[in-house]
Design a protein around this motif. Structure first.
Motif, mmCIF file in Angstrom:
data_model
loop_
_atom_site.group_PDB
_atom_site.id
_atom_site.type_symbol
_atom_site.label_atom_id
_atom_site.label_comp_id
_atom_site.label_asym_id
_atom_site.label_seq_id
_atom_site.Cartn_x
_atom_site.Cartn_y
_atom_site.Cartn_z
ATOM 1 N N CYS A 6 0.854 -1.187 0.000
ATOM 2 C CA CYS A 6 0.000 0.000 0.000
ATOM 3 C C CYS A 6 0.888 1.234 0.000
ATOM 4 C CB CYS A 6 -0.868 0.030 1.250
ATOM 5 S SG CYS A 6 -1.920 -1.421 1.370
ATOM 6 N N ILE A 7 0.677 2.113 -0.953
ATOM 7 C CA ILE A 7 1.507 3.316 -0.967
ATOM 8 C C ILE A 7 0.668 4.579 -0.876
ATOM 9 C CG2 ILE A 7 3.502 2.285 -2.151
ATOM 10 C CD1 ILE A 7 2.607 3.690 -4.678
ATOM 11 N N SER A 8 1.190 5.467 -0.071
ATOM 12 C CA SER A 8 0.528 6.740 0.124
ATOM 13 C C SER A 8 1.425 7.808 -0.518
ATOM 14 C CB SER A 8 0.314 6.868 1.630
ATOM 15 O OG SER A 8 0.318 8.144 2.055
ATOM 16 N N ASN A 36 5.416 7.783 0.397
ATOM 17 C CA ASN A 36 5.639 7.854 1.835
ATOM 18 C C ASN A 36 6.885 7.033 2.201
ATOM 19 O OD1 ASN A 36 4.868 8.404 4.570
ATOM 20 N ND2 ASN A 36 3.998 6.351 4.701
ATOM 21 N N ASP A 39 6.599 3.407 2.963
ATOM 22 C CA ASP A 39 6.060 2.582 1.879
ATOM 23 C C ASP A 39 7.154 2.285 0.861
ATOM 24 O OD1 ASP A 39 3.853 3.105 3.339
ATOM 25 O OD2 ASP A 39 2.976 4.533 1.942
ATOM 26 N N HIS A 64 -2.832 2.224 -4.537
ATOM 27 C CA HIS A 64 -2.955 3.585 -4.006
ATOM 28 C C HIS A 64 -4.401 4.042 -4.162
ATOM 29 C CE1 HIS A 64 -2.154 7.726 -3.088
ATOM 30 N NE2 HIS A 64 -2.667 8.103 -4.242
ATOM 31 N N SER A 92 -8.612 10.445 -0.998
ATOM 32 C CA SER A 92 -8.584 9.704 0.270
ATOM 33 C C SER A 92 -9.209 10.552 1.369
ATOM 34 C CB SER A 92 -7.147 9.312 0.627
ATOM 35 O OG SER A 92 -6.348 10.441 0.754
ATOM 36 N N SER A 95 -8.695 7.655 6.927
ATOM 37 C CA SER A 95 -8.084 6.323 6.942
ATOM 38 C C SER A 95 -9.127 5.210 6.808
ATOM 39 C CB SER A 95 -7.230 6.096 8.188
ATOM 40 O OG SER A 95 -7.400 7.083 9.144
ATOM 41 N N VAL A 98 -10.118 4.933 3.169
ATOM 42 C CA VAL A 98 -9.027 4.351 2.370
ATOM 43 C C VAL A 98 -8.925 2.846 2.626
ATOM 44 C CG1 VAL A 98 -6.499 4.294 2.130
ATOM 45 C CG2 VAL A 98 -7.690 6.485 2.166
ATOM 46 N N CYS A 116 1.843 -2.436 4.776
ATOM 47 C CA CYS A 116 1.491 -1.035 4.969
ATOM 48 C C CYS A 116 2.577 -0.389 5.806
ATOM 49 C CB CYS A 116 0.192 -0.911 5.770
ATOM 50 S SG CYS A 116 -1.257 -0.949 4.748
ATOM 51 N N ILE A 118 3.895 2.165 8.922
ATOM 52 C CA ILE A 118 3.400 2.442 10.271
ATOM 53 C C ILE A 118 2.675 3.788 10.338
ATOM 54 C CG2 ILE A 118 5.595 3.403 11.136
ATOM 55 C CD1 ILE A 118 4.127 1.186 13.528
ATOM 56 N N GLU A 119 3.100 4.746 9.513
ATOM 57 C CA GLU A 119 2.288 5.959 9.424
ATOM 58 C C GLU A 119 2.597 6.716 8.138
ATOM 59 O OE1 GLU A 119 2.814 8.828 12.669
ATOM 60 O OE2 GLU A 119 4.640 9.584 11.780
ATOM 61 N N TYR A 123 -0.712 12.438 7.082
ATOM 62 C CA TYR A 123 -1.912 12.269 7.897
ATOM 63 C C TYR A 123 -1.583 11.773 9.303
ATOM 64 C CZ TYR A 123 -6.868 11.553 8.620
ATOM 65 O OH TYR A 123 -8.155 11.644 9.086
ATOM 66 N N ASN A 124 -0.430 11.105 9.431
ATOM 67 C CA ASN A 124 0.014 10.547 10.722
ATOM 68 C C ASN A 124 -1.106 9.765 11.418
ATOM 69 O OD1 ASN A 124 1.915 13.566 11.564
ATOM 70 N ND2 ASN A 124 2.508 11.864 10.267
ATOM 71 N N SER A 126 -1.500 6.268 11.435
ATOM 72 C CA SER A 126 -1.117 4.937 11.933
ATOM 73 C C SER A 126 -2.318 4.012 11.988
ATOM 74 C CB SER A 126 -0.492 5.022 13.328
ATOM 75 O OG SER A 126 0.746 5.656 13.247
HETATM 76 N N1 LIG Z 1 -4.321 6.737 0.076
HETATM 77 C C1 LIG Z 1 -3.651 5.619 0.360
HETATM 78 N N2 LIG Z 1 -3.519 4.641 -0.569
HETATM 79 C C2 LIG Z 1 -2.856 3.499 -0.291
HETATM 80 N N3 LIG Z 1 -2.283 3.244 0.892
HETATM 81 C C3 LIG Z 1 -2.383 4.168 1.858
HETATM 82 C C4 LIG Z 1 -3.064 5.402 1.656
HETATM 83 N N4 LIG Z 1 -3.000 6.111 2.794
HETATM 84 C C5 LIG Z 1 -2.284 5.367 3.675
HETATM 85 N N5 LIG Z 1 -1.917 4.191 3.117
HETATM 86 C C6 LIG Z 1 -1.120 3.111 3.758
HETATM 87 O O1 LIG Z 1 -1.312 3.133 5.150
HETATM 88 C C7 LIG Z 1 -0.098 3.430 5.849
HETATM 89 C C8 LIG Z 1 -0.396 4.220 7.094
HETATM 90 O O2 LIG Z 1 -1.037 5.412 6.766
HETATM 91 P P1 LIG Z 1 -1.865 6.265 7.845
HETATM 92 O O3 LIG Z 1 -2.840 5.359 8.479
HETATM 93 O O4 LIG Z 1 -2.459 7.377 7.049
HETATM 94 O O5 LIG Z 1 -0.825 6.766 8.823
HETATM 95 C C9 LIG Z 1 0.780 4.095 4.805
HETATM 96 O O6 LIG Z 1 2.161 3.912 5.118
HETATM 97 C C10 LIG Z 1 0.370 3.333 3.546
HETATM 98 O O7 LIG Z 1 1.002 2.065 3.501
#
Ligand SMILES: Nc1ncnc2c1ncn2[C@@H]1O[C@H](COP(=O)(O)O)[C@@H](O)[C@H]1O
Ligand SMILES: Cc1cc2nc3c(=O)[nH]c(=O)nc-3n(C[C@H](O)[C@H](O)[C@H](O)COP(=O)(O)OP(=O)(O)OC[C@H]3O[C@@H](n4cnc5c(N)ncnc54)[C@H](O)[C@@H]3O)c2cc1C
Lengths: 249, 322
Positions: A6-8, A36, A39, A64, A92, A95, A98, A116, A118-119, A123-124, A126
């Protein structure tokens, strides 16, 4: 075996964050968008696992959730070495939204390992990794700093307070990765960049899902007091200030 | 209605963060006009459990079950979700540490509860429920509205002051049956470090960067840290070079910490480094370059050579302790 990463898509980590529209959003002019950092590392590790698997790992797919404007970031992941990509064509929203979209894709396509970060550095939250696992009712392992696949079985190192554990879970599962997962991010070579142009990016439309949260405004961190300098010839004065003024030692 | 707080213990003793969490939950309960129920998983004796009352817990639910010896995010989330439903919880308070990050997202889906992650202050308001949340790795704070009936807040460690509000809490021992189908994490090996001050828990952190020049120079930094009862940390290049262990690296791609005092020695203060330490209450910088960006983040600074300054700081602390 198939791996999904999963890539952000986030602002370059040196970006000076500025606000727009009454501080209700981020001013995106001039921002460089990158994968990110976590990722990028999890993609690197996925590719290392595939390379070492003697064909047992068939493919590494990146996913994504985002608008068409994030295609350059997806292309970059393909240039680094992912075999194919999926983009869920939606902004997005949060969370939960997404994770719900990614879980829907996994239900149809079947992956053995889902990685995935960790954050996300913007958006931080996690949150996305654990949420995907719960939507799919599969195990998730968090704070993973190492992963190997031995005879189809994934063995992970996870960080606990003041130590490490070596754990296994049956596939399919979500691994939420952190520092240590790979040493340096793999860099796209010229050949990779050429090949990325022809690799498939599948665009799917989102399922209907309701975000649970909404950001309504931003503020800058509170400014800090200016630095008080202590003469290098008299460092003991620093200790005195920390003791009597700041009262932190 | 209640605020449910998930506490953590270490070999039967509550971690400091548990008291922060309960203090925070008490604050939220004050805003929402509800009570605080604390959940503890693990073998914790009654005297220790009672301590949670000192910070405002009204009720303490203690779950001790061998199947929950090791963290399985799915199993923990299902146990906590059941308690949340029974207690009619409207807000769940969880740490934003590794354990919390493993459990909170699963609870979010189970309870259809939006998460405010990495909060460091009480909610801004309760209608609509708006929290103050770290974003952009500390470069901005968002006002985030949580629209779901149940809300989950994950609290950044060391960010909320512990406050004592004694309560005569009732203790309930709860027996749970953990369904094997949601408890699939097999732990093969555990390595715990003992005797070391954990970086995330430390009140004082002494950290070295590339300006320390060589791993051979760390002796005086370690001596300074131990004289202060501090944990040691480092910048990313230092751990990349193998000068210091990886678990000491702080920053965007390392640990995010918020001690009362962070002392940065020979660290330039790159944004990615600051992302991990900018929530520290006080930052001190020692650097030969008066224009180093770290001085913009610091409240106290010495423009000078670490090799000369460190031994004198060690002496100064020794003098003080006499
Ligand atoms: N829009 C997105 N599309 C795909 N993967 C996501 C997206 N946003 C977050 N992720 C995945 O979720 C992880 C944690 O994101 P978050 O929960 O936003 O801190 C990221 O490192 C990605 O691996
Ligand atoms: C995606 C990404 C993520 C990153 N994540 C992190 C992260 O999590 N954490 C992190 O730390 N970095 C991270 N970095 C790296 C970051 O950009 C900086 O390169 C790094 O923080 C610099 O480390 P440093 O301050 O130790 O070294 P330098 O920048 O080389 O600074 C050394 C400092 O020491 C001073 N100095 C020299 N000699 C002395 C002396 N004798 N006494 C006192 N001071 C002296 C110098 O004036 C200088 O300011 C990341 C980078 C990227 C691209």
């Amino acid at each position: 075996m198939k791996i999904l990463v999963c890539i952000s898509n986030v602002p370059d980590t040196t970006t000076k964050i500025r606000f727009a529209g009454d501080n209700s959003s981020i001013d995106t002019t001039g921002i460089q968008w990158v994968i990110n950092p976590w990722d990028e590392l999890s993609l690197t590790r996925a590719l290392e696992l595939k390379d070492a698997s003697a064909g047992a790992i068939k493919s590494v797919t990146v996913i994504h959730v985002g608008a068409a404007s994030s295609e350059p970031t997806i292309r970059k992941a393909l240039a680094i070495g992912a075999d194919d990509a999926i983009r869920v064509n939606a902004e997005s929203a949060d969370s939960y939204y997404v994770a719900c979209q990614i879980a829907e894709v996994v239900k149809k396509e079947q992956f053995d390992i889902i990685l995935c970060g960790i954050e996300s550095s913007d958006y931080n939250g996690s949150a996305v990794g654990g949420m995907i696992a719960e939507f799919l009712e599969i195990p998730s392992v968090s704070a993973v700093s190492g992963i190997t696949v031995v005879n189809g079985q994934s063995v992970m190192t996870r960080e606990i307070d003041g130590g490490k554990e070596e754990v296994t879970v049956p596939s399919p599962f979500v691994a939420i990765v952190q520092k240590g997962i790979a040493k340096e991010p793999r860099i796209a070579a010229m050949r990779g960049i050429m090949m990325a142009r022809t690799k498939p990016v599948k665009v799917t439309e989102p399922v209907s899902a309701e975000p649970l949260t909404k950001i309504v405004g931003f503020e800058k961190p509170a400014p800090r007091a200016a630095c008080k300098f202590v003469d290098a010839e008299n460092p003991a004065q620093l200790i005195e200030l920390l003791l009597n003024e700041a009262k932190v030692i | 209605m209640s605020v449910l707080v998930f506490t953590e213990n270490w070999d039967g003793q509550f971690k400091k963060l548990s008291f922060e969490l309960v203090s925070y939950a008490k604050g939220v309960a004050g805003m929402t006009g509800t009570t605080v129920t604390a959940v503890s998983i693990g073998k914790v004796n009654e005297t220790e459990l009672k301590k949670l009352g000192n910070y405002g817990a009204d009720k303490i639910i203690s779950i001790s079950n061998d199947q929950l010896t090791y963290l399985d995010s799915q199993a923990y989330a299902s146990v906590i979700a059941d308690v949340a439903r029974n207690e009619n919880a409207s807000v769940l308070v969880i740490s934003n540490n590794n354990t919390g990050k493993a459990i909170a997202p699963r609870l979010s889906v189970k309870l259809k509860a939006g998460i405010g992650s990495g909060v460091s202050k009480l909610p801004i308001k309760t209608d609509p429920f708006t929290v103050y949340k770290r974003t952009y790795s500390g470069n901005a704070f968002a006002h985030m509205v949580i629209n779901s009936d149940i809300k989950i807040l994950t609290l950044a460690q060391n960010s909320f002051d512990i406050s004592e509000t004694p309560n005569n809490a009732t203790i309930e021992n709860l027996n749970v049956i953990v369904d094997g189908s949601v408890n699939k994490t097999a732990v093969r090996d555990v390595q715990k470090q003992s005797g070391k001050i954990l970086l995330n828990d430390a009140d004082i952190v002494v950290s070295g960067g590339r300006g320390m020049k060589s791993p051979d120079n760390w002796g005086s930094l370690i001596e300074f840290a131990s004289s202060l009862g501090a944990a040691t940390a480092c910048s990313r290049p230092v751990s990349d070079e193998g000068w210091r262990p990886h678990d000491e690296h702080t920053g965007q791609t390392g640990k995010i910490i918020a001690p009362n005092l962070y002392i940065a020695i020979g660290i330039s203060g790159a944004t990615q480094h600051l992302a991990g330490i900018s929530s520290s209450k006080y930052i001190v910088a020692i650097n030969t370059d008066k224009d180093a960006p770290i001085f913009e983040a610091a409240q106290y600074g010495i423009v000078g050579d670490a090799m000369k300054v460190l031994p004198e700081l060690v002496n100064a602390v020794k003098e003080l302790k006499k």
